[in-house]
Design a protein around this motif. Sequence first.
Motif, PDB file in Angstrom:
ATOM      1  N   GLY A  42       0.790  -1.174   0.058  1.00 56.64           N
ATOM      2  CA  GLY A  42      -0.020   0.061   0.032  1.00 56.64           C
ATOM      3  C   GLY A  42       0.969   1.253   0.248  1.00 56.64           C
ATOM      4  O   GLY A  42       1.994   1.211   0.267  1.00 56.64           O
ATOM      5  N   THR A  43       0.260   2.553  -0.115  1.00 52.69           N
ATOM      6  CA  THR A  43       0.863   3.847  -0.490  1.00 52.69           C
ATOM      7  C   THR A  43       1.655   3.954   1.093  1.00 52.69           C
ATOM      8  O   THR A  43       2.780   4.643   0.631  1.00 52.69           O
ATOM      9  N   VAL A  56     -11.308  10.818  -6.076  1.00 55.46           N
ATOM     10  CA  VAL A  56     -12.590  10.502  -6.460  1.00 55.46           C
ATOM     11  C   VAL A  56     -12.890   9.044  -6.560  1.00 55.46           C
ATOM     12  O   VAL A  56     -12.017   8.247  -7.287  1.00 55.46           O
ATOM     13  N   VAL A  57     -13.975   8.479  -5.848  1.00 59.68           N
ATOM     14  CA  VAL A  57     -14.493   6.994  -5.929  1.00 59.68           C
ATOM     15  C   VAL A  57     -15.739   7.156  -6.788  1.00 59.68           C
ATOM     16  O   VAL A  57     -16.567   7.649  -6.704  1.00 59.68           O
ATOM     17  N   ARG A 122      -6.104   4.769  -1.756  1.00 60.46           N
ATOM     18  CA  ARG A 122      -7.428   4.245  -1.629  1.00 60.46           C
ATOM     19  C   ARG A 122      -7.745   3.288  -2.638  1.00 60.46           C
ATOM     20  O   ARG A 122      -8.865   2.712  -2.741  1.00 60.46           O
ATOM     21  N   SER A 123      -6.907   3.097  -3.857  1.00 62.00           N
ATOM     22  CA  SER A 123      -7.183   2.055  -4.694  1.00 62.00           C
ATOM     23  C   SER A 123      -7.248   0.752  -4.140  1.00 62.00           C
ATOM     24  O   SER A 123      -8.087   0.163  -4.603  1.00 62.00           O
ATOM     25  N   GLN A 132     -16.776  -0.540  -6.164  1.00 69.06           N
ATOM     26  CA  GLN A 132     -16.754   0.821  -6.735  1.00 69.06           C
ATOM     27  C   GLN A 132     -15.152   0.937  -7.232  1.00 69.06           C
ATOM     28  O   GLN A 132     -14.462  -0.086  -6.915  1.00 69.06           O
ATOM     29  N   HIS A 133     -14.889   2.093  -7.681  1.00 67.49           N
ATOM     30  CA  HIS A 133     -13.225   2.042  -8.070  1.00 67.49           C
ATOM     31  C   HIS A 133     -12.807   3.655  -7.971  1.00 67.49           C
ATOM     32  O   HIS A 133     -13.556   4.368  -8.224  1.00 67.49           O
ATOM     33  N   VAL A 134     -11.333   3.739  -7.844  1.00 67.52           N
ATOM     34  CA  VAL A 134     -10.920   4.806  -7.715  1.00 67.52           C
ATOM     35  C   VAL A 134     -10.624   5.412  -9.183  1.00 67.52           C
ATOM     36  O   VAL A 134     -10.149   4.741  -9.802  1.00 67.52           O
ATOM     37  N   GLN A 135     -11.060   6.663  -9.253  1.00 65.42           N
ATOM     38  CA  GLN A 135     -10.789   7.100 -10.698  1.00 65.42           C
ATOM     39  C   GLN A 135      -9.241   7.805 -10.601  1.00 65.42           C
ATOM     40  O   GLN A 135      -8.662   8.232  -9.905  1.00 65.42           O
TER      41      GLN A 135
END
Length: 319
Positions: A42-43, A56-57, A122-123, A132-135
Amino acid sequence: MADFDRRSLLKAGLTATAVGTLGLTGVRTAAAAAVPTPTIHGTAEWNARPASGAIVVENHKPTYIVVHHTVEPGNVTDYSLAHALQISRDIQNFHMDTRGWIDTGQQFTNSRGGHITEGRHRSLEILRGGTQHVQGANVGNHNSECIGIENEGLYSTVDVTQALWDSLVSLVAYIANQYSITPEFIKGHRDFNSTECCGQVLYDRLPELRTAVGRVLGVSVARSEAEWPLLKPGATGKQVQLAQQFLRARGADVPTDGVFGKSTKDAVAALSAQAGLPRDTCTAAKAADETGFLGADVWPLIVPADRSTAAWRADLSRA
């Protein structure tokens, strides 16, 4: 430069989503338990900078899984996890400081050593939810429907490492299972924008990738439709000649000799600019000059309207 986050899903895209979802739903319950969860760093593990704007989700699943290559730092032989974490930092710095994006553009990064890292914040969290998915900011004009994976290296003339390939299969299968995406919807960046990405060699292996992912998911892989060809300055042949004829019909002063020379490049570049097509939407650590490339977002602007998109793509693939 702002993120490319236009939300104009075409009717065909919505249809594709429905088909992709229905195609995998029937086997999802049986296959889900057999699809392993890859290790994704992760980040926080690579000390990512905070995003400079709101993440944006999208309140829907992505339609496509898109394969990229980073170009830089090239095909290095440092396969360590430490190197993978460093290139994640380098990519984020480039995207934020040079591109002006709010964060890393792609959702995930895959190193030549086979180490997978989360890209945009958050991906990973949102992927685990499966609804959902992260833009991101890696496929111009299509970011609301795509989830992107940057693969470390340059694959225009050489192949990926076995470790990268294995981790790519694992990651794509996991994403496909989470979102009920069938293998036919695994694409290369050039299937959307006029770019070399993901490199000719890796792009040519996408049918193999679809087959490998289908094997992990336990589903059969339908034959994919033809895609728009990518033409670059210096190219020759019937496809170039047809493109020149279409450009002339639009008023461009180009020859019809089947040679993609300067006048053809200039005509394509002018048309792309006039249409507001996004440029430099991918290359993670170094901007490559792809001005005048004629690909997936330019062909629809020049082909006659007497045939469907699928028909034109099929005809051009045989030219």
